[in-house]
Scaffold this motif. Structure first.
Motif, PDB file in Angstrom:
ATOM      1  N   PHE A 121      12.682 129.891 -14.100  1.00 31.12           N
ATOM      2  CA  PHE A 121      13.566 129.016 -13.333  1.00 31.12           C
ATOM      3  C   PHE A 121      12.812 127.817 -12.784  1.00 31.12           C
ATOM      4  O   PHE A 121      11.647 127.922 -12.404  1.00 31.12           O
ATOM      5  N   LEU A 122      13.517 126.693 -12.725  1.00 32.63           N
ATOM      6  CA  LEU A 122      13.029 125.489 -12.066  1.00 32.63           C
ATOM      7  C   LEU A 122      14.153 125.002 -11.176  1.00 32.63           C
ATOM      8  O   LEU A 122      15.267 124.751 -11.673  1.00 32.63           O
ATOM      9  N   ASP A 123      13.910 124.919  -9.897  1.00 32.49           N
ATOM     10  CA  ASP A 123      14.935 124.517  -8.928  1.00 32.49           C
ATOM     11  C   ASP A 123      16.208 125.347  -9.060  1.00 32.49           C
ATOM     12  O   ASP A 123      17.324 124.822  -9.010  1.00 32.49           O
ATOM     13  N   GLY A 124      16.053 126.643  -9.317  1.00 29.45           N
ATOM     14  CA  GLY A 124      17.192 127.550  -9.403  1.00 29.45           C
ATOM     15  C   GLY A 124      17.933 127.530 -10.728  1.00 29.45           C
ATOM     16  O   GLY A 124      18.889 128.269 -10.907  1.00 29.45           O
ATOM     17  N   LYS A 125      17.503 126.709 -11.662  1.00 25.01           N
ATOM     18  CA  LYS A 125      18.163 126.619 -12.977  1.00 25.01           C
ATOM     19  C   LYS A 125      17.291 127.274 -14.041  1.00 25.01           C
ATOM     20  O   LYS A 125      16.074 127.100 -14.058  1.00 25.01           O
ATOM     21  N   THR A 126      17.920 127.987 -14.957  1.00 21.86           N
ATOM     22  CA  THR A 126      17.196 128.625 -16.054  1.00 21.86           C
ATOM     23  C   THR A 126      16.633 127.557 -16.982  1.00 21.86           C
ATOM     24  O   THR A 126      17.373 126.695 -17.468  1.00 21.86           O
TER      25      THR A 126
END
Length: 190
Positions: free
Chosen positions: A94-99
């Motif tokens: 994840f990056l900033d809550g996004k897959t």
């Protein structure tokens, strides 16, 4: 009772106050963001990693959070005893809550742009508590694709939570999954 003159003065005072707030808020917000960013950079710079996984002379280029499981297999060791052995990690990145990718056997890290790296353990440090898998330093041994991960030369696994399997195994060929999370820092030379 407020007369018309007082009412007009009150309106002007409120309007001036609103302008002051409107003008000063962005300035204050920007200053706060600058000071906060400076604090975070200093805190990050001051946070020292264990020497065994430090990467002097390398620059962090990407930090991804992983949520998944460490999968273990019950195997017979050379002395004939049964013991759990790590089979593979299976995690979402994840990056900033996004897959943005996945982490799996190899160990491999694959980003959504098609770039991927494979690593080999070159340093370890204990996790924070007994049930945490160790922190690692992995040297990149191969690359695929062209993208964000392509320049990576080192991967650090830090901030591990869980993932360690305790206890005996009783039947060769059985599997056990243990949930874990970690942060993976991708670094490049220079």
């Amino acid at each position: 009772m407020i007369d018309e003159h007082d009412s007009t003065q009150l309106k002007h005072a409120l309007e001036n106050q609103r302008r002051s707030i409107t003008v000063s808020f962005p300035k204050n917000a920007v200053l706060t963001a600058i000071f906060l960013t400076g604090s975070l950079v200093n805190a990050t710079a001051q946070t020292s990693l264990p020497e065994a996984i430090a990467a002097p002379g390398e620059t962090a280029m990407l930090r991804l959070h992983a949520e998944g499981a460490q999968v273990y297999e019950c195997k017979t060791s050379a002395d004939g005893a049964l013991a759990w052995a790590l089979r593979e990690p299976i995690a979402t990145l994840f990056l900033d809550g996004k897959t943005v990718g996945r982490h799996y056997a190899g160990p491999n890290w694959e980003y959504i742009d098609g770039s991927a790296v494979v690593g080999e353990v070159v340093g370890t440090a204990p996790g924070t508590v007994a049930n945490d898998i160790p922190w690692l330093k992995l040297g990149v041994t191969s690359r695929r694709g062209s993208g964000v991960l392509s320049p990576a030369t080192t991967v650090q696994r830090i901030n591990t939570v869980g993932g360690k399997l305790n206890g005996a195994c009783y039947k060769a060929g059985t599997y056990e999954s243990v949930p874990y999370s970690a942060d993976y820092v991708f670094l490049r030379k220079g």
